[in-house]
Scaffold this motif. Structure first.
Motif, PDB file in Angstrom:
ATOM      1  N   LEU A  23      -0.174  -6.207   9.349  1.00 49.67           N
ATOM      2  CA  LEU A  23      -1.436  -6.543   8.689  1.00 49.67           C
ATOM      3  C   LEU A  23      -1.777  -5.330   7.821  1.00 49.67           C
ATOM      4  CD1 LEU A  23      -3.610  -8.749   8.530  1.00 49.67           C
ATOM      5  CD2 LEU A  23      -4.809  -7.612  10.364  1.00 49.67           C
ATOM      6  N   MET A  55      -1.405   0.312 -18.030  1.00 46.82           N
ATOM      7  CA  MET A  55      -0.707  -0.322 -16.883  1.00 46.82           C
ATOM      8  C   MET A  55      -0.869   0.526 -15.616  1.00 46.82           C
ATOM      9  SD  MET A  55       1.726  -2.804 -16.271  1.00 46.82           S
ATOM     10  CE  MET A  55       2.921  -2.980 -17.583  1.00 46.82           C
ATOM     11  N   MET A  56      -1.281  -0.111 -14.565  1.00 51.87           N
ATOM     12  CA  MET A  56      -1.477   0.650 -13.331  1.00 51.87           C
ATOM     13  C   MET A  56      -1.104  -0.206 -12.127  1.00 51.87           C
ATOM     14  SD  MET A  56      -2.561   3.709 -12.725  1.00 51.87           S
ATOM     15  CE  MET A  56      -2.753   4.604 -11.208  1.00 51.87           C
ATOM     16  N   GLU A  57      -0.048   0.201 -11.466  1.00 54.04           N
ATOM     17  CA  GLU A  57       0.344  -0.499 -10.239  1.00 54.04           C
ATOM     18  C   GLU A  57       0.422   0.557  -9.149  1.00 54.04           C
ATOM     19  OE1 GLU A  57       3.970  -2.727 -10.585  1.00 54.04           O
ATOM     20  OE2 GLU A  57       4.066  -3.065  -8.418  1.00 54.04           O
ATOM     21  N   ILE A  58      -0.409   0.412  -8.156  1.00 54.16           N
ATOM     22  CA  ILE A  58      -0.473   1.449  -7.124  1.00 54.16           C
ATOM     23  C   ILE A  58       0.077   0.904  -5.818  1.00 54.16           C
ATOM     24  CG2 ILE A  58      -2.004   2.993  -5.842  1.00 54.16           C
ATOM     25  CD1 ILE A  58      -4.002   2.597  -8.199  1.00 54.16           C
ATOM     26  N   LYS A  59       1.094   1.588  -5.310  1.00 55.26           N
ATOM     27  CA  LYS A  59       1.664   1.187  -4.014  1.00 55.26           C
ATOM     28  C   LYS A  59       1.030   2.031  -2.913  1.00 55.26           C
ATOM     29  CE  LYS A  59       6.210  -0.673  -5.089  1.00 55.26           C
ATOM     30  NZ  LYS A  59       6.471  -0.516  -6.517  1.00 55.26           N
ATOM     31  N   VAL A  60       0.596   1.374  -1.866  1.00 58.00           N
ATOM     32  CA  VAL A  60       0.054   2.107  -0.709  1.00 58.00           C
ATOM     33  C   VAL A  60       0.581   1.427   0.549  1.00 58.00           C
ATOM     34  CG1 VAL A  60      -2.077   2.889  -1.801  1.00 58.00           C
ATOM     35  CG2 VAL A  60      -2.041   0.672  -0.690  1.00 58.00           C
ATOM     36  N   LEU A  61       0.319   2.027   1.684  1.00 63.50           N
ATOM     37  CA  LEU A  61       0.583   1.343   2.948  1.00 63.50           C
ATOM     38  C   LEU A  61      -0.562   1.700   3.886  1.00 63.50           C
ATOM     39  CD1 LEU A  61       2.410  -0.473   4.591  1.00 63.50           C
ATOM     40  CD2 LEU A  61       3.604   1.554   5.394  1.00 63.50           C
ATOM     41  N   ARG A  62      -1.482   0.768   3.991  1.00 60.04           N
ATOM     42  CA  ARG A  62      -2.662   1.031   4.830  1.00 60.04           C
ATOM     43  C   ARG A  62      -2.898  -0.130   5.753  1.00 60.04           C
ATOM     44  NH1 ARG A  62      -7.204   3.913   1.087  1.00 60.04           N
ATOM     45  NH2 ARG A  62      -8.543   3.233   2.762  1.00 60.04           N
ATOM     46  N   ASN A  63      -3.186   0.195   7.004  1.00 58.26           N
ATOM     47  CA  ASN A  63      -3.585  -0.838   7.951  1.00 58.26           C
ATOM     48  C   ASN A  63      -4.886  -1.454   7.445  1.00 58.26           C
ATOM     49  OD1 ASN A  63      -4.528  -2.308  10.108  1.00 58.26           O
ATOM     50  ND2 ASN A  63      -3.827  -0.804  11.622  1.00 58.26           N
ATOM     51  N   VAL A  64      -4.941  -2.781   7.411  1.00 59.80           N
ATOM     52  CA  VAL A  64      -6.131  -3.457   6.881  1.00 59.80           C
ATOM     53  C   VAL A  64      -7.391  -3.065   7.667  1.00 59.80           C
ATOM     54  CG1 VAL A  64      -7.215  -5.722   6.667  1.00 59.80           C
ATOM     55  CG2 VAL A  64      -4.910  -5.370   5.815  1.00 59.80           C
ATOM     56  N   PHE A  65      -7.235  -2.894   8.977  1.00 65.21           N
ATOM     57  CA  PHE A  65      -8.410  -2.573   9.799  1.00 65.21           C
ATOM     58  C   PHE A  65      -8.592  -1.072  10.003  1.00 65.21           C
ATOM     59  CE2 PHE A  65      -7.817  -7.034  11.452  1.00 65.21           C
ATOM     60  CZ  PHE A  65      -8.911  -7.530  10.760  1.00 65.21           C
ATOM     61  N   GLN A  90      -4.111  -1.943 -19.366  1.00 67.08           N
ATOM     62  CA  GLN A  90      -3.869  -3.182 -18.593  1.00 67.08           C
ATOM     63  C   GLN A  90      -3.020  -2.932 -17.345  1.00 67.08           C
ATOM     64  OE1 GLN A  90      -4.652  -6.540 -18.573  1.00 67.08           O
ATOM     65  NE2 GLN A  90      -6.356  -5.815 -19.801  1.00 67.08           N
ATOM     66  N   SER A  91      -3.097  -3.894 -16.446  1.00 65.43           N
ATOM     67  CA  SER A  91      -2.365  -3.792 -15.190  1.00 65.43           C
ATOM     68  C   SER A  91      -0.978  -4.408 -15.303  1.00 65.43           C
ATOM     69  CB  SER A  91      -3.143  -4.543 -14.123  1.00 65.43           C
ATOM     70  OG  SER A  91      -3.148  -5.902 -14.450  1.00 65.43           O
ATOM     71  N   ARG A 122      -2.373  -6.664  -3.079  1.00 63.26           N
ATOM     72  CA  ARG A 122      -1.144  -7.115  -2.412  1.00 63.26           C
ATOM     73  C   ARG A 122      -1.184  -6.713  -0.939  1.00 63.26           C
ATOM     74  NH1 ARG A 122       2.355  -3.858  -5.156  1.00 63.26           N
ATOM     75  NH2 ARG A 122       0.850  -3.300  -6.741  1.00 63.26           N
ATOM     76  N   ASN A 169      -6.612  -8.703  17.419  1.00 61.03           N
ATOM     77  CA  ASN A 169      -6.443  -7.925  16.191  1.00 61.03           C
ATOM     78  C   ASN A 169      -7.178  -6.590  16.211  1.00 61.03           C
ATOM     79  OD1 ASN A 169      -6.830 -11.025  14.681  1.00 61.03           O
ATOM     80  ND2 ASN A 169      -4.985  -9.842  14.393  1.00 61.03           N
ATOM     81  N   LEU A 198      -2.342  -3.431   3.792  1.00 59.24           N
ATOM     82  CA  LEU A 198      -2.550  -3.415   2.343  1.00 59.24           C
ATOM     83  C   LEU A 198      -1.358  -2.660   1.774  1.00 59.24           C
ATOM     84  CD1 LEU A 198      -4.350  -3.668  -0.240  1.00 59.24           C
ATOM     85  CD2 LEU A 198      -5.273  -1.422   0.364  1.00 59.24           C
ATOM     86  N   ILE A 199      -0.597  -3.298   0.858  1.00 53.29           N
ATOM     87  CA  ILE A 199       0.594  -2.598   0.348  1.00 53.29           C
ATOM     88  C   ILE A 199       0.457  -2.178  -1.120  1.00 53.29           C
ATOM     89  CG2 ILE A 199       2.241  -3.488   2.034  1.00 53.29           C
ATOM     90  CD1 ILE A 199       3.077  -5.604   0.012  1.00 53.29           C
ATOM     91  N   GLY A 200      -0.591  -2.648  -1.787  1.00 50.39           N
ATOM     92  CA  GLY A 200      -0.768  -2.161  -3.147  1.00 50.39           C
ATOM     93  C   GLY A 200      -1.881  -2.866  -3.902  1.00 50.39           C
ATOM     94  N   ILE A 201      -2.268  -2.250  -5.006  1.00 55.02           N
ATOM     95  CA  ILE A 201      -3.230  -2.895  -5.911  1.00 55.02           C
ATOM     96  C   ILE A 201      -2.723  -2.738  -7.338  1.00 55.02           C
ATOM     97  CG2 ILE A 201      -5.224  -2.461  -4.409  1.00 55.02           C
ATOM     98  CD1 ILE A 201      -6.082  -0.305  -6.498  1.00 55.02           C
ATOM     99  N   ASP A 202      -3.086  -3.694  -8.195  1.00 58.60           N
ATOM    100  CA  ASP A 202      -2.874  -3.541  -9.629  1.00 58.60           C
ATOM    101  C   ASP A 202      -4.268  -3.496 -10.250  1.00 58.60           C
ATOM    102  OD1 ASP A 202      -0.255  -3.935  -8.956  1.00 58.60           O
ATOM    103  OD2 ASP A 202      -0.134  -5.974  -9.769  1.00 58.60           O
ATOM    104  N   GLY A 203      -4.388  -2.757 -11.339  1.00 58.74           N
ATOM    105  CA  GLY A 203      -5.708  -2.710 -11.950  1.00 58.74           C
ATOM    106  C   GLY A 203      -5.716  -2.020 -13.292  1.00 58.74           C
ATOM    107  N   LYS A 247     -10.809   0.992   8.931  1.00 55.50           N
ATOM    108  CA  LYS A 247     -12.179   1.415   9.248  1.00 55.50           C
ATOM    109  C   LYS A 247     -12.478   1.156  10.729  1.00 55.50           C
ATOM    110  CE  LYS A 247     -16.700   0.352   7.498  1.00 55.50           C
ATOM    111  NZ  LYS A 247     -17.375  -0.644   6.661  1.00 55.50           N
TER     112      LYS A 247
END
Lengths: 125, 224
Positions: free
Chosen positions: A105, B1-11, A119-120, A30, B127, A107-112, B13
């Protein structure tokens, strides 16, 4: 064509998050992308599929949350989104409004699935 | 079930490499400028005009970004300042890692100011943080006054906008007040300078603006 660089960075960051959380297979990535980044969704999707190939994201779908640039009018305080051509305030016609947001710009999250095969979260809409 | 919330700038690296570049500049008391703009907007011509003036009081080095050929680097080398060509081989923007490689050679010289001329492209380069301290965008009057609306990021996160080729204003349909008003809405604090490299208009102003930035940063470093 910055979509490829964005896709690659996005997938790298997601894999990093998954590794730290013990996720063995990513089912969804996401992200939040502002209009100002001028990212084409179809191109990003194509680049995303190419980059995911052969990684733990291979079966992942990409959910994009779009954000927009807004203007705050200095005179009457109206907040408005970008028009086609005229950027003056629709409330009072003032030209001295200031832009805010729309350059996200992130990354706000991943499911997995966890390493133990759990399951996710449900499918992205 | 695994839903992970993060907040990371895409760039992230790229941003880490950019931060390393900035730390290198700071250690060496160097100010770094990222010069952005579309292909043919007059970035190299601007450098040809301002570098000889700046070189009278500052030690200037240039990183010259291009998709292909060393033509622009040759133009800068003719000004007798250190220059390193960065070729992206078709890539549409510079990134901080490529700049890092270029700096290995450029840092053989003692410098006060490093100017990175980005690949000619009004979208993608905006960017990518390269480790610069300031950004300067170029908009030529032959490109049209609609460009701040079409490429807002190029004008939003910069400290100066140079409107180039102003000697051609009588011949093109470019409403400079409209362009300036749109730039102001995106970026109320940027310096907006009217220039013509061909006719020498506003060139001293650009050089003064840059000299002042370098002097301010150096006096900050010198302060106890």
């Amino acid at each position: 064509m910055h979509e490829f660089a964005i896709a690659r960075s996005l997938v790298d960051a997601a894999i990093d998050v998954a590794r730290n959380a013990g996720v063995s297979r990513i089912t969804r990535i996401r992200c939040r992308i502002g209009d100002l980044q001028q990212v084409d969704g179809d191109l990003l999707g194509d680049a995303f599929s190419a980059v995911c190939d052969g990684t733990v994201c291979e079966a992942a779908d990409l959910c994009i949350e779009r954000t927009h640039m807004a203007f705050d009018c200095e005179r009457c305080g109206t907040t408005f989104l970008v028009g086609e051509w005229d950027w003056s305030c629709p409330g009072c016609g003032e030209s001295g409004s200031h832009a805010r947001g729309g350059d996200e710009l992130e990354l706000i999250g991943i499911d997995g699935e966890l390493n133990d095969g759990n399951q996710s979260a449900p499918k992205c809409v | 079930m695994m839903e992970i919330k993060v907040l990371r700038n895409v760039f992230e690296k790229n941003d880490r490499a950019a931060e390393q570049n900035r730390e290198l500049f700071d250690r060496r008391h160097i100010t770094c400028i990222n010069l952005l703009g579309g292909a043919g907007s007059g970035k190299t011509a601007m450098l040809e005009s301002i570098v000889p003036i700046l070189s009278q009081s500052l030690r200037v080095g240039v990183l010259e970004g291009d998709l292909a050929t060393t033509r622009d680097a040759e133009r800068i080398a003719a000004l007798n300042v250190p220059v390193v060509q960065l070729l992206t081989n078709g890539g549409c923007h510079l990134n901080a890692t490529l700049v890092q490689h270029g700096l290995e050679a450029l840092m053989q010289h003692e410098l006060d100011l490093v100017i990175i001329e980005n690949v000619g492209n009004p979208i993608c380069p905006a960017n990518f943080d390269l480790g610069e301290h300031l950004r300067m965008s170029v908009l030529s009057v032959t490109e049209g006054d609609d460009k701040p609306q079409k490429y807002p990021l190029l004008f939003k996160a910069v400290q100066a906008v140079l409107i180039t080729k102003c000697d051609l204003l009588p011949f093109v349909d470019f409403d400079i007040e409209r362009a300036k008003a749109d730039i102001r809405r995106l970026n109320p604090t940027a310096a907006i300078l009217r220039t013509s490299s061909q006719r020498g208009i506003g060139i001293e102003d650009v050089a003064d603006w840059l000299r002042q930035i370098v002097n301010e940063r150096q006096s900050l470093v010198a302060a106890p």
